[in-house]
Design a protein around this motif. Structure first.
Motif, short mmCIF file in Angstrom:
data_model
loop_
_atom_site.label_atom_id
_atom_site.label_comp_id
_atom_site.label_asym_id
_atom_site.label_seq_id
_atom_site.Cartn_x
_atom_site.Cartn_y
_atom_site.Cartn_z
N MET A 269 -11.92 -5.21 3.98
CA MET A 269 -10.79 -4.48 3.39
C MET A 269 -9.75 -5.44 2.82
O MET A 269 -9.37 -6.41 3.49
N PRO A 270 -9.28 -5.20 1.60
CA PRO A 270 -8.22 -6.05 1.02
C PRO A 270 -6.95 -5.94 1.87
O PRO A 270 -6.65 -4.89 2.43
N LEU A 271 -6.19 -7.04 1.92
CA LEU A 271 -4.98 -7.05 2.74
C LEU A 271 -3.96 -6.01 2.30
O LEU A 271 -3.18 -5.51 3.11
N LYS A 272 -3.96 -5.65 1.01
CA LYS A 272 -3.02 -4.63 0.54
C LYS A 272 -3.31 -3.28 1.18
O LYS A 272 -2.39 -2.47 1.42
N ASP A 273 -4.61 -3.00 1.47
CA ASP A 273 -4.98 -1.76 2.15
C ASP A 273 -4.79 -1.90 3.66
O ASP A 273 -4.44 -0.92 4.34
N VAL A 274 -5.02 -3.09 4.16
CA VAL A 274 -4.75 -3.38 5.57
C VAL A 274 -3.27 -3.13 5.87
O VAL A 274 -2.91 -2.58 6.91
N ALA A 275 -2.44 -3.55 4.91
CA ALA A 275 -0.99 -3.40 5.07
C ALA A 275 -0.60 -1.93 5.25
O ALA A 275 0.27 -1.59 6.05
N LYS A 276 -1.26 -1.02 4.51
CA LYS A 276 -0.95 0.40 4.61
C LYS A 276 -1.25 0.93 6.01
O LYS A 276 -0.52 1.75 6.55
N VAL A 277 -2.36 0.44 6.59
CA VAL A 277 -2.73 0.87 7.95
C VAL A 277 -1.72 0.33 8.96
O VAL A 277 -1.30 1.04 9.87
N ILE A 278 -1.33 -0.92 8.80
CA ILE A 278 -0.35 -1.53 9.70
C ILE A 278 0.99 -0.80 9.61
O ILE A 278 1.65 -0.55 10.62
N GLU A 279 1.39 -0.45 8.38
CA GLU A 279 2.67 0.26 8.19
C GLU A 279 2.66 1.59 8.92
O GLU A 279 3.64 1.97 9.57
N ARG A 280 1.56 2.31 8.83
CA ARG A 280 1.47 3.63 9.46
C ARG A 280 1.34 3.52 10.97
O ARG A 280 1.83 4.37 11.72
#
Length: 335
Positions: A269-280
């Motif tokens: 998974m790209p880090l930009k999508d990883v970031a969305k999961v971490i944010e949530r």
């Protein structure tokens, strides 16, 4: 997770807390009590809000200085040849002004206490989770549990006395409903209704859409304005109501419930999508120094790890570093 419990309301403690008279140790203990009991949290919040009203009333009373008011009137009505009458008027009028000021204050305090007790005696409770909270759990009167994500609002009765068990939700929450075939559990969200007898499922009620994911059991998901627009959802089913259109599908996002389970799975998974999961999951904001970093891909799994452990491991695997300011995290190239 913290469950709501029952406590006796200690008004003296609430007063000391709001006035800042508690020691650091007392304040810490009292805030833990607030966190563990939504009823206490409501009363403290209402008291803090109404304290401002009391202060406004006091300020009005202080500004309305009876002595000063009398001096102004006295200069107009007192005459040298009627000294005794002037003194008598002074005393009587001064008492009237002071009595009026006292009435204003009493009325103000009465409004405050009336509101606090009205909220306290209401058959309903309202709980709003803090922005940084991602798994605040409330136990309802029937034994059902509701776990709220950050900034979610739940309104529910203290006791389920009607033919159905009704609550309303704004935001995101996971419901684990106690079975009761004779009394359906109904959740009202923006433009939709969810009806169950006993099951577990996730609900997101946003401004433009409502999402439901069923983990176990069976759920009826309906549009409020069109009773014919409804679907039956079973384990693994996912449905979205958006723009008066209700669609049922299967959930293929491994991290959809990460905010509750604290489990995150990243497969290329790209880090930009990883970031969305971490944010949530952790209720933070993640930014990147460059697009190159945002497009880096990772393969890893985290299970109930603290945020700093997650960030450290991600950055180490890609020779990156991160900086945290408040709730904002910036991922940068390593030095």
């Amino acid at each position: 997770m913290k469950n709501e419990t029952s406590h006796n309301i200690e008004w003296e403690s609430i007063s000391k807390y709001l006035s800042g008279e508690m020691s650091e140790e007392e304040r810490t203990a009292f805030e833990k009590l607030i966190d563990s009991n939504s009823e206490y949290a409501q009363i403290v919040a209402a008291s803090e809000k109404d304290l401002g009203l009391v202060e406004d009333v006091i300020q009005i009373r202080e500004k309305y200085n009876s002595d000063h008011a009398w001096n102004q009137v006295h200069s107009r009505i007192s005459k040298p040849d009627n000294k005794n009458m002037s003194i008598l008027a002074n005393q009587n009028f001064k008492r009237v002004l002071q009595f009026a000021a006292m009435i204003v204050l009493v009325i103000g305090l009465g409004l405050v206490s009336n509101k606090v007790y009205k909220d306290y005696l209401s058959p309903y409770k309202t709980f709003i989770s803090k922005a940084e909270d991602s798994s605040k759990t409330i136990v309802l009167a029937d034994g059902s549990t509701v776990t709220l994500n950050g900034e979610a609002k739940l309104v529910y009765p203290k006791k389920f006395n009607s033919a159905t068990r009704n609550v309303s939700l704004e935001g995101e929450a996971f419901f684990d409903i106690a079975k009761n075939p004779e009394k359906a559990f109904i959740i009202t969200v923006k433009g939709a209704e969810i009806k169950v007898l006993g099951t577990s499922f996730n609900v997101i009620a946003q401004e433009d859409k409502v999402e439901v994911l069923v983990e176990s059991g069976k759920v009826q998901f309906s549009e409020l304005e069109n009773n014919e627009e409804s679907v039956i959802l079973e384990k693994g089913d996912f449905a979205v109501l958006k723009e008066n259109s209700l669609n049922k599908t299967l959930m293929n996002d491994d991290n959809y419930l990460s905010w509750k389970t604290q489990k995150m799975v990243f497969r290329g998974m790209p880090l930009k999508d990883v970031a969305k999961v971490i944010e949530r999951t952790y209720r933070v904001k993640v930014e990147f120094e460059s697009n190159d970093i945002a497009n880096e891909k990772i393969n890893t799994t985290f299970i109930q790890d603290p945020l700093n452990v997650v960030l450290t491991n991600i950055c180490m695997s890609k020779s990156l570093t991160y900086e945290k300011k408040g709730q904002t995290i910036t991922i940068k190239k390593g030095i």
